[in-house]
Motif scaffolding. Structure first.
Motif, PDB file in Angstrom:
ATOM      1  N   PHE A  70     -28.912   3.627 -12.922  1.00 52.11           N
ATOM      2  CA  PHE A  70     -29.653   2.451 -12.495  1.00 52.11           C
ATOM      3  C   PHE A  70     -31.128   2.817 -12.380  1.00 52.11           C
ATOM      4  O   PHE A  70     -31.477   3.928 -12.026  1.00 52.11           O
ATOM      5  N   ILE A  71     -31.988   1.835 -12.683  1.00 54.08           N
ATOM      6  CA  ILE A  71     -33.432   2.035 -12.579  1.00 54.08           C
ATOM      7  C   ILE A  71     -34.017   0.811 -11.879  1.00 54.08           C
ATOM      8  O   ILE A  71     -33.568  -0.315 -12.091  1.00 54.08           O
ATOM      9  N   GLN A  72     -35.014   1.052 -11.024  1.00 52.20           N
ATOM     10  CA  GLN A  72     -35.651  -0.047 -10.296  1.00 52.20           C
ATOM     11  C   GLN A  72     -37.010  -0.324 -10.925  1.00 52.20           C
ATOM     12  O   GLN A  72     -37.858   0.558 -11.005  1.00 52.20           O
ATOM     13  N   LEU A  73     -37.172  -1.565 -11.382  1.00 54.44           N
ATOM     14  CA  LEU A  73     -38.403  -1.973 -12.058  1.00 54.44           C
ATOM     15  C   LEU A  73     -38.771  -3.389 -11.641  1.00 54.44           C
ATOM     16  O   LEU A  73     -37.917  -4.180 -11.263  1.00 54.44           O
ATOM     17  N   SER A  74     -40.049  -3.704 -11.776  1.00 53.88           N
ATOM     18  CA  SER A  74     -40.472  -5.093 -11.632  1.00 53.88           C
ATOM     19  C   SER A  74     -40.901  -5.569 -13.016  1.00 53.88           C
ATOM     20  O   SER A  74     -41.082  -4.760 -13.929  1.00 53.88           O
ATOM     21  N   LEU A  75     -41.067  -6.836 -13.169  1.00 57.71           N
ATOM     22  CA  LEU A  75     -41.488  -7.371 -14.463  1.00 57.71           C
ATOM     23  C   LEU A  75     -42.909  -6.948 -14.800  1.00 57.71           C
ATOM     24  O   LEU A  75     -43.316  -6.984 -15.960  1.00 57.71           O
TER      25      LEU A  75
END
Length: 176
Positions: A70-75
């Motif tokens: 899993f990776i946490q990103l914003s647009l």
């Protein structure tokens, strides 16, 4: 049950979300290492398992979901480097749109992975309790490993000692 997350990394802006990354075969650890080096927040749930390696029983860390992390990103983040990161195959989604994963799912995975403690290595003569299958809730004596995933136990059945082979995952060390 290690995690790549630090408390500071978990507190991203509300616009960030978790996404699933598919890794190249047997390269989850490599992908995670390269993504972390680039400054991304990643989480690869792991569990500890007893395995027979080169004739020796050892506790090894394995990915709970082999081939994924899993990776946490914003647009607003730069998604471009993901495509060329060693070990990464693609971001999982439908069409050309990445699909966000529920933050509750990530939280529950973190709680479960940190709550499970690895069992100690079994020695010949140790008392074990069988926790599934036809012999569930019975005690036995651990004799030896039988391949990678099976064990040989000594049980008292009908007042006779019998050798029984069961799955390694279906036993746990009995409390003394």
């Amino acid at each position: 049950m290690s995690s790549s997350l630090t408390p500071e990394q978990q507190q991203h802006s509300p616009k960030s979300a978790w996404y699933l990354i598919q890794c190249k075969p047997r390269q989850d650890e490599r992908a995670e290492e390269n993504l972390l080096r680039q400054g991304y927040t990643c989480y690869r749930p792991q569990h500890t398992r007893e395995r027979l390696l080169r004739g020796q029983r050892q506790m090894v860390e394995e990915s709970l979901f082999p081939g994924y992390l899993f990776i946490q990103l914003s647009l607003l983040d730069n998604w471009g480097p993901l495509r060329s990161t060693r070990g990464v195959s693609r971001v999982v989604g439908f069409g050309n749109q990445p699909l966000a994963v529920s933050p509750d799912l990530i939280e529950r995975l973190q709680q479960r992975c940190s709550a499970v403690l690895p069992e100690q290595l079994l020695e010949s003569g140790d008392k074990v309790r069988i926790n599934q299958g036809p012999f569930a809730e019975l005690e036995a004596i651990f004799l030896s490993m039988d391949g990678n995933e099976r064990v040989v136990l000594l049980m008292n059945i009908l007042h006779r000692e019998q050798k029984v082979r069961v799955s390694l995952s279906s036993i746990r060390k009995a409390e003394e």
